[in-house]
Design a protein around this motif. Structure first.
Motif, PDB file in Angstrom:
ATOM      1  N   ASN A  24       0.861  -1.180   0.000  1.00 45.35           N
ATOM      2  CA  ASN A  24       0.000   0.000   0.000  1.00 45.35           C
ATOM      3  C   ASN A  24       0.894   1.227   0.000  1.00 45.35           C
ATOM      4  O   ASN A  24       2.127   1.110  -0.031  1.00 45.35           O
ATOM      5  CB  ASN A  24      -0.976  -0.010   1.183  1.00 45.35           C
ATOM      6  CG  ASN A  24      -0.260  -0.105   2.520  1.00 45.35           C
ATOM      7  OD1 ASN A  24       0.664   0.649   2.802  1.00 45.35           O
ATOM      8  ND2 ASN A  24      -0.684  -1.046   3.362  1.00 45.35           N
ATOM      9  N   THR A  25       0.283   2.386   0.039  1.00 44.53           N
ATOM     10  CA  THR A  25       1.079   3.608  -0.087  1.00 44.53           C
ATOM     11  C   THR A  25       1.997   3.849   1.105  1.00 44.53           C
ATOM     12  O   THR A  25       2.972   4.582   1.011  1.00 44.53           O
ATOM     13  CB  THR A  25       0.150   4.822  -0.315  1.00 44.53           C
ATOM     14  OG1 THR A  25       0.927   5.934  -0.761  1.00 44.53           O
ATOM     15  CG2 THR A  25      -0.599   5.197   0.965  1.00 44.53           C
ATOM     16  N   GLY A 202      -2.230   3.570  -4.886  1.00 46.13           N
ATOM     17  CA  GLY A 202      -1.298   4.429  -4.168  1.00 46.13           C
ATOM     18  C   GLY A 202       0.081   3.830  -4.048  1.00 46.13           C
ATOM     19  O   GLY A 202       0.913   4.316  -3.281  1.00 46.13           O
ATOM     20  N   VAL A 203       0.347   2.747  -4.796  1.00 47.45           N
ATOM     21  CA  VAL A 203       1.621   2.034  -4.708  1.00 47.45           C
ATOM     22  C   VAL A 203       2.562   2.446  -5.837  1.00 47.45           C
ATOM     23  O   VAL A 203       3.738   2.733  -5.618  1.00 47.45           O
ATOM     24  CB  VAL A 203       1.379   0.507  -4.753  1.00 47.45           C
ATOM     25  CG1 VAL A 203       2.713  -0.247  -4.756  1.00 47.45           C
ATOM     26  CG2 VAL A 203       0.503   0.073  -3.579  1.00 47.45           C
ATOM     27  N   PRO A 229      -6.470   4.530  -3.571  1.00 50.87           N
ATOM     28  CA  PRO A 229      -5.081   4.901  -3.320  1.00 50.87           C
ATOM     29  C   PRO A 229      -4.828   5.465  -1.924  1.00 50.87           C
ATOM     30  O   PRO A 229      -3.734   5.958  -1.635  1.00 50.87           O
ATOM     31  CB  PRO A 229      -4.820   5.966  -4.379  1.00 50.87           C
ATOM     32  CG  PRO A 229      -6.138   6.662  -4.497  1.00 50.87           C
ATOM     33  CD  PRO A 229      -7.187   5.589  -4.312  1.00 50.87           C
ATOM     34  N   ALA A 232      -3.487   9.187  -1.675  1.00 47.07           N
ATOM     35  CA  ALA A 232      -2.108   9.420  -2.114  1.00 47.07           C
ATOM     36  C   ALA A 232      -1.980  10.442  -3.232  1.00 47.07           C
ATOM     37  O   ALA A 232      -0.866  10.806  -3.595  1.00 47.07           O
ATOM     38  CB  ALA A 232      -1.482   8.093  -2.567  1.00 47.07           C
ATOM     39  N   TRP A 233      -3.114  10.906  -3.789  1.00 47.27           N
ATOM     40  CA  TRP A 233      -3.053  11.764  -4.958  1.00 47.27           C
ATOM     41  C   TRP A 233      -3.471  13.195  -4.652  1.00 47.27           C
ATOM     42  O   TRP A 233      -4.265  13.467  -3.750  1.00 47.27           O
ATOM     43  CB  TRP A 233      -3.975  11.220  -6.062  1.00 47.27           C
ATOM     44  CG  TRP A 233      -3.672   9.830  -6.497  1.00 47.27           C
ATOM     45  CD1 TRP A 233      -2.474   9.172  -6.424  1.00 47.27           C
ATOM     46  CD2 TRP A 233      -4.601   8.906  -7.090  1.00 47.27           C
ATOM     47  NE1 TRP A 233      -2.599   7.910  -6.937  1.00 47.27           N
ATOM     48  CE2 TRP A 233      -3.888   7.718  -7.354  1.00 47.27           C
ATOM     49  CE3 TRP A 233      -5.951   8.978  -7.430  1.00 47.27           C
ATOM     50  CZ2 TRP A 233      -4.477   6.597  -7.938  1.00 47.27           C
ATOM     51  CZ3 TRP A 233      -6.549   7.880  -8.013  1.00 47.27           C
ATOM     52  CH2 TRP A 233      -5.830   6.696  -8.264  1.00 47.27           C
ATOM     53  N   ARG A 430       1.285  12.016  -2.712  1.00 52.34           N
ATOM     54  CA  ARG A 430       2.478  11.341  -3.225  1.00 52.34           C
ATOM     55  C   ARG A 430       2.638  11.622  -4.707  1.00 52.34           C
ATOM     56  O   ARG A 430       3.760  11.664  -5.229  1.00 52.34           O
ATOM     57  CB  ARG A 430       2.341   9.850  -2.965  1.00 52.34           C
ATOM     58  CG  ARG A 430       3.585   9.030  -3.280  1.00 52.34           C
ATOM     59  CD  ARG A 430       3.397   7.580  -2.854  1.00 52.34           C
ATOM     60  NE  ARG A 430       4.562   6.773  -3.175  1.00 52.34           N
ATOM     61  CZ  ARG A 430       4.658   5.472  -2.950  1.00 52.34           C
ATOM     62  NH1 ARG A 430       3.627   4.833  -2.401  1.00 52.34           N
ATOM     63  NH2 ARG A 430       5.745   4.812  -3.282  1.00 52.34           N
TER      64      ARG A 430
END
Length: 431
Positions: A24-25, A202-203, A229, A232-233, A430
């Motif tokens: 995962n993230t 999100g990886v 994700p 994460a964005w 991220r």
């Protein structure tokens, strides 16, 4: 003779359960994850079981909570909240923390208490149902469906934990590209009959995850697809992904972090947004619903405070025209049984629920719950309808006792640093 429902003892058994290297993230799952098994025993010998997170910060609250429960009746479910308020929380445990285990945003003392309370509430409901000869779903008002649909929970995954790390083997293989994700989805379908799919994102860079979802859409045309994700964005990246996948996604889960960012994304796309990060308590609902930030709330009895609160959440969502489904974290059969009972009672459950259960090779039950056509049949047996395997429970507890403390608190970033010593938990967004 009327059963004596007074709690005479509470048994807390922390365990470590095998977990595959799912990405995962934040990092990667450790080879073993902590869970807590809660048992309440009544004066007439009836026992009820519950399950929740087993990290140290939860155990520290569960022990004084257990002491306060003795002498009360298992039917006094509303009183559990007053008991929880009596338990002090070490502020250093929660101040500004992101809950890595659930990837569900900033944690507070109240959230921590509710997560502990949930295990006790389920145990009390199980005991009450057994004493009365009624299934838990009847205690919640009655089921509206005989089986609950679950979604295949897909992960980017290594073929195994890093060399030299003590871990259990699994037969899932690696999934690090679109072809690997599709192959994993086929395995889920063949083994369990799932007809909808959720990919933990999100990886990798968004372009790679867009390609994976498009590959799933090609391999399983017409099947519901989701992408998560975990915030994460950025807003712009979220909108780009929504634009690319708008014709295949059932919903996009927590693409950006926090209600304001989610609201901005929602205002600029027609793709429904789901969350288990920005709406995790009742206090967070007004802002999110007023701003139109989410169209589906993913309930989770583990951190909403139990099965009754999950039903209340569903009722609030129904009132505001917001969809509801169910989030999942690493869990065993006790939790899957509880999830299935409460999901069976929610009229407005129009999306398949998440479940990590297929990933867990170990359990504490005498008989694993099974998926048939991606569904779990709702048990009509008294209580949850499950039975503890005490030998397995003892084995998994011994693993916890033998651990040097390294694995007693889930830490995906620490697990990633075993493979990559330079790994630092990425800042958000991220991408």
């Amino acid at each position: 003779m009327t059963a004596d429902l007074t709690v005479t003892a509470v048994h807390l058994t922390p365990i470590l359960v095998a977990d595959p290297p799912l990405l995962n993230t934040q990092g990667v799952h450790q080879p073993y994850t902590p869970r807590l098994i809660v048992e309440v025993e009544t004066a007439d010998g009836t026992r009820g079981v519950g399950e929740t997170y087993g990290d140290t910060k939860y155990l520290e609250l569960a022990r004084p909570f257990a002491d306060r429960l003795v002498g009360r009746r298992v039917s006094d479910l509303n009183g559990l909240f007053a008991l929880a308020d009596e338990v002090a929380v070490d502020s250093s445990r929660v101040s500004g923390q992101v809950d890595v285990g659930g990837l569900r945003g900033v944690q507070t003392a109240d959230k921590l208490r509710l997560s502990v309370l949930s295990g006790f509430e389920v145990a009390c409901l199980d005991a009450l149902g057994k004493a009365l000869g009624l299934p838990v779903h009847t205690l919640l008002g009655g089921k509206v469906r005989d089986a609950v649909e679950y979604s295949a929970y897909l992960f980017y995954k290594w073929g195994g934990h890093p060399e030299g790390v003590a871990a259990e083997k699994d037969d899932w293989g690696a999934a690090l590209d679109p072809a690997g994700v599709v192959e994993q989805a086929r395995a889920f379908t063949e083994r369990y009959g799932f007809t909808s799919f959720k990919l933990k994102g999100g990886v990798f860079p968004p372009e790679e995850e867009i390609a994976a979802v498009k590959a799933l859409a090609a391999a399983f045309p017409g099947h519901p697809l989701r992408l998560d994700p975990n915030g994460a964005w950025s807003v712009e990246t979220s909108l780009k992904v929504a634009g690319e996948l708008g014709d295949v996604l059932e919903y996009l889960e927590d693409p950006a972090l926090g209600t304001p960012a989610m609201a901005e994304v929602a205002a600029r796309t027609r793709v429904p947004l789901a969350t288990n990060m920005c709406v995790t308590t009742f206090a967070e609902i007004p802002e999110a619903f007023a701003k139109g930030a989410v169209q589906v709330v993913l309930s989770d009895h583990h951190y909403w405070g139990g099965l009754h609160n999950t039903r209340q959440l569903a009722a609030v969502c129904r009132t505001f025209g917001v969809g509801v489904s169910m989030h999942s974290n690493t869990h065993l059969g006790i939790s899957l049984a509880a999830m299935t009972h409460v999901a069976a009672t929610v009229p407005n459950l129009h999306h398949a629920c998440d479940s990590h259960y297929p990933w867990q090779s170990e359990d504490v039950l005498t008989e694993r719950l099974t998926f048939d056509g991606g569904r779990v049949t709702v048990s009509d047996a008294p209580g949850l309808g499950v039975e503890l395997d005490r030998d397995r429970l003892a084995f998994l507890h011994r693993r916890w006792l033998d651990d040097d403390g390294t694995l007693r608190d889930r830490d995906d970033a620490a697990a990633m640093r075993v493979a990559d010593p330079a790994w630092v938990t990425p800042s958000v967004p991220r991408w």
